[in-house]
Structure formats: structure tokens, C-alpha cells
Design an enzyme around this catalytic site. Structure first.
Site, short mmCIF file in Angstrom:
data_model
loop_
_atom_site.label_atom_id
_atom_site.label_comp_id
_atom_site.label_asym_id
_atom_site.label_seq_id
_atom_site.Cartn_x
_atom_site.Cartn_y
_atom_site.Cartn_z
N THR A 42 0.84 -1.21 0.00
CA THR A 42 0.00 0.00 0.00
C THR A 42 0.86 1.25 0.00
OG1 THR A 42 -1.87 -1.07 1.10
CG2 THR A 42 -1.68 1.31 1.34
N LYS A 52 2.72 11.62 -1.36
CA LYS A 52 3.75 12.66 -1.19
C LYS A 52 4.06 13.33 -2.53
CE LYS A 52 3.54 11.49 2.88
NZ LYS A 52 2.42 10.60 2.57
N LEU A 188 -6.32 14.35 6.31
CA LEU A 188 -5.78 15.71 6.26
C LEU A 188 -4.81 15.88 5.08
CD1 LEU A 188 -5.25 16.34 10.06
CD2 LEU A 188 -6.98 17.38 8.58
N ALA A 272 -11.79 8.07 5.19
CA ALA A 272 -10.48 7.87 5.83
C ALA A 272 -10.68 7.69 7.33
CB ALA A 272 -9.57 9.06 5.54
N GLY A 274 -9.83 4.89 9.11
CA GLY A 274 -8.95 3.91 9.71
C GLY A 274 -8.70 2.71 8.81
N ALA A 323 4.55 2.67 7.75
CA ALA A 323 5.47 1.93 6.89
C ALA A 323 6.83 1.73 7.55
CB ALA A 323 5.63 2.66 5.56
N HIS A 324 7.33 2.78 8.23
CA HIS A 324 8.67 2.66 8.80
C HIS A 324 8.68 1.73 10.01
CE1 HIS A 324 6.73 6.49 9.96
NE2 HIS A 324 7.20 6.29 11.17
N HIS A 447 24.17 27.43 11.78
CA HIS A 447 23.33 28.64 11.71
C HIS A 447 23.49 29.28 10.34
CE1 HIS A 447 21.35 32.34 12.95
NE2 HIS A 447 22.37 33.01 12.41
#
Length: 468
Positions: A42, A52, A188, A272, A274, A323-324, A447
Site C-alpha cells: 500500500t 507525497k 488531512l 479515511a 482507519g 510503513a517505517h 546557523h
């Protein structure tokens, strides 16, 4: 004669393919069975990766419309080519799936196209795409079949007008009116994509807040931000049905605490609410493996073992459906099978919401610490005061670090702002090594960078924030 393996994995998603690759690296004879026809599960095919791609493209479109002029960049009339946008998403997915196949070959992991089913201890039947059948014999079976979207009573998914994440990633036109059922991560993100492209987006959520797994302070700030971006929220609402009409959809809802029914019109509805473990029809009963009502495999060792010679990973077992997390599960199980130490700390699995701004967190929320009676100290730093964020015109959000009041050990970190999905890794490493907030506060950061906001929040735990 049946072919014999050290490991047979059912499912080629992030958990399965990482398990296969690691097993191959460790010298085990391994086969990975995948019914989709493409590796990646998936996540790669209809989830993390394609979403993404669309989030990035749609955000570039939004930036060109809203931000370029203030930075001195002049543009002509902008338009959206949905067909090309979807095509470039598909091209990215195709390239990555081929990449996994290459890694299989490189690491001596066998990829078998077909549907796997456990026939008994050490036996897996495979039905190929052409209907051919064969049996694999193995010392270890790994269940890595992932999860599938769930719906609600009264809602029929057709993946055209009433869609899950799969259909939401393949819409051919921008809907004028889009309703999201569920204010979690998937909802979202999908809402953000289509809102940026011109859809009027309404989010309907059963709970009285968005992102139930996130820190409540972050969730409140995120909701304010998304409202400014044009999303409308209807919280505390129970969806009772979606009626399909010729020219529109009609969603019915009522207050979760009881009240009168209300209807909303839409062109597309994204469900969406769950996911559930995809474990039906795998022959689990043939090896004594049981599941709960959501299909989650019950493990016998507190980790991954479901029965003698049978392991389960990823969305098929308890823990965050990410996934991770599945990738780490797969690696750990391959190492355990090979006689090594394999372990995953579910308390340190980060979560990321790829909206704009991004949202990321790891560890305990303030809500959890209060509920558990843990004394903690908070350090907080706004991106408005970060020099790199100011130069990039990306000042929404903040970094919050929670540390134990007595030991200063970091207990949780919650970020909302630019690139925080990348920045959360620093905090994961720190927490993995049991770092105190002072360890980050006294570590030199380049910085000007966005990551300085993390350091300043860590300084804030002991009250010595000093940067604008």
C-alpha cells in the site's frame, strides 16, 4: 517436490520486502510472495509515496499562487494539468517498485508473484496470476500482508465518487465540493492536496478534535492553520450514510452525542476512518494463529512470534500502522530468524503528517504524561523566531520538547513547521540513546538552519532560550 526455504514471506510491502532483503543479506534462502503484481505494498503503490508526490506538486502550485509575488517572483496565469500530475506520480511509483525488484536480485531474495496461503506448519500454497499452483516448504513463515481501509455502515465505496486513499490518488478532475470522513493523517493529507488545487474541502470527524494520536496543543494549532488554508471542520459528527445521486452525493450526519440529522452535498467523498489488518483467507487456522476483531494477529512472545515457525509483522500486529514501523519489524524478524538480536522500540516510532506545515512527533504527549502523573518540564520555541524560517517565509508552528522533571531525560517531542518530518530524526536518535534535553541544548547546530529551533526548545526546558 516442493521447493524448500529458510523463510517464506507472505506480502511484499515495506515490512515484507525489507524482511526479504535482510534475510537474503544474512545468507538465508528466502522467498517473498506478493499478489498485487508489484512490490511495495500500500505504501509505495497507493499510499505514502504517491500521496507525497501529489502533496509536493500541489504545494508548489499553491506557493506559486500565494507566495512567489511577495518574494519578488512574477508569474503568468497558472493552471493545473491533472492528467500530467497523476502521470508523474505513477512514474515515480513505477521507478521505485523496479528498484525494490533490483534489491531482491542483488541480495538473493526470490520474488514470487501470486497469492499465498498457509497450508499447514512449514507449508505455503501459492496461486499464480495465471491460476498455476505450487507449494513452498519452509522453516519459517512471515505474515506481512499489511492492512486495508475500513468503511462505515451506509457507505458503499466505488473508488470513483466515494473513495478511499486509493481512489483519492487517481481522481481525474478537481472536485468542486469534497468531503473527508475522518480527520486523521490520511484525511488531512488528501484534503490538503485537493484544497490547494481548488476544491472546497469539508472534514467530518466523529471526535471533537483532529489527529487523535497527536499532542492536543499541536492538534489545536494545526486545526487553526488548516482553517486559514480553507478547510472547513465539522467535529463531533457521526456519518450515517452517503446517498449516490446522478449529479451529486448527499452525506447524512448527526451529532455524535445525539441530535438532528443534517445533510451535506459533495461531488467526491473520501473515506479515511482507519484501517484493519489484512489477514482474512491466509489459512492462519491451519497453524493455530488467532486474530482479534480487527484482524490483528495475536503474538505469543510479546513481539512477533504467532506460533512455532510463524511470525507476523507490520500492520498485522499491534503497534502504529506506519510503513517505517513495518520496515523495522521486518528487519528485526529476519535477524531473529538468523539467530541475531532483533528489536523494535514502539515508543520511539515517529509519526509525520505531510501537510503544510508538516507535523511530526515521537514519544509521549503532554496529555499522556498528565494522565500518567509524570512530572515533566516543557521547552517550546516558535518558528517565527527562527532566522531560516523567517527568510523562507515559513514561520507557522513551533517545537516542543518534554523532559522528565527529575532526570531531564527527553520523554517526547512535538513539532509543527517547515521540514519537521526530516528534523524529527534528530530527536529519535537522542531519545534512543536516553539523552537529556541539555544534551541537545549543548550540541552545536549550524546557523542559520531550521534545526536550531530544536536546540532552542531544548534550551527552553531549563529556561535559557536565547535566539531570535
Amino acid at each position: 517436490m516442493a521447493e524448500t526455504y529458510d523463510v517464506v514471506i507472505i506480502g511484499g510491502g515495506p515490512g515484507g520486502y525489507n524482511c526479504a532483503i535482510r534475510a537474503g543479506q544474512l545468507g538465508l534462502k528466502v522467498a517473498c510472495i506478493e499478489s498485487r503484481g508489484k512490490l511495495g505494498g500500500t505504501c509505495l503503490n497507493v499510499g505514502c509515496i504517491p500521496s507525497k508526490a501529489l502533496l509536493h506538486t500541489s504545494d508548489m502550485f499553491r506557493a506559486a499562487q500565494e507566495d512567489f509575488e511577495s518574494m519578488g517572483i512574477k508569474t503568468g496565469k497558472l493552471d493545473v494539468d491533472i492528467e500530467k500530475m497523476i502521470a508523474q506520480k505513477d512514474e515515480t511509483v513505477e521507478g521505485l517498485t523496479k528498484g525494490i525488484e533490483f534489491l531482491f536480485k542483488k541480495n538473493n531474495a526470490e520474488y514470487i508473484k501470486g497469492r499465498g496461503k498457509i497450508a499447514g506448519p512449514g507449508k505455503v500454497d501459492v496461486e499464480g496470476p495465471d491460476g498455476s499452483k505450487k507449494t513452498l516448504e519452509t522453516k519459517n513463515i512471515v505474515i506481512a500482508t499489511g492492512s486495508e481501509p475500513v468503511s462505515l455502515p451506509g457507505i458503499e465505496i466505488d473508488e470513483e465518487r466515494v473513495v478511499t486513499n486509493t481512489g483519492a490518488l487517481s481522481l481525474t478532475t478537481v472536485p468542486k465540493r469534497l468531503i473527508l470522513i475522518g480527520a486523521g493523517v490520511i484525511g488531512l493529507e488528501m484534503g490538503s492536496v485537493w484544497s490547494r488545487l481548488g476544491a472546497e474541502v469539508t472534514v467530518v470527524e466523529y471526535l471533537d478534535r483532529i489527529m487523535p494520536g497527536a499532542d492536543s496543543e499541536i492538534a489545536k494549532e494545526a486545526q487553526r492553520t488548516f482553517k486559514k488554508q480553507g478547510l472547513t471542520f465539522r467535529l463531533g459528527q457521526k456519518v450515517t450514510g452517503v446517498e449516490k445521486m446522478k449529479s451529486k452525493l448527499k452525506l447524512s450526519m448527526e451529532p455524535a452525542k445525539g441530535g438532528e440529522t443534517e445533510t451535506l452535498d459533495a461531488d467526491v467523498v473520501i473515506v479515511a476512518v482507519g484501517r484493519r489488518a489484512y489477514t482474512d483467507g491466509l489459512g492462519l487456522e491451519n497453524v493455530g494463529v488467532t486474530t482479534d476483531k480487527r484482524g490483528v494477529v495475536q503474538v505469543t512472545d510479546g513481539h512477533f512470534k504467532a506460533a512455532d515457525g510463524v511470525w507476523a509483522i507490520g500492520d498485522c500486529i499491534h503497534g502504529p500502522m506506519l510503513a517505517h514501523k513495518a520496515e523495522d519489524d521486518g528487519t528485526a524478524v529476519a535477524e531473529l530468524i538468523a539467530g541475531k538480536a532483533g528489536h523494535v522500540d514502539y515508543d520511539l516510532v515517529p509519526s509525520v503528517v505531510y501537510t503544510n506545515p508538516e507535523i511530526a512527533w515521537v514519544g509521549k504527549t503532554e496529555d499522556q504524561l498528565k494522565e500518567e502523573g509524570v512530572e515533566y518540564v516543557k521547552g517550546k520555541f516558535p518558528f517565527m523566531a527562527n532566522s531560516r524560517a523567517r527568510t523562507n517565509h515559513e514561520t507557522t508552528g513551533f517545537v516542543k520538547i518534554l523532559a522528565d522533571k527529575k532526570t531531564d531525560r527527553i520523554l517526547g517531542a512535538h513539532l509543527m513547521g517547515p521540514c519537521v518530518g526530516e528534523m524529527i530524526g534528530e530527536l529519535c536518535v537522542a531519545m534512543e540513546f536516553g539523552a537529556a534535553s541539555e544534551d541537545i541544548a549543548r550540541t552545536c547546530h549550524a546557523h542559520p538552519t531550521l534545526s536550531e529551533a530544536i536546540r532552542q526548545a531544548a534550551m527552553g526546558v531549563e529556561g535559557w532560550t536565547m535566539q531570535m
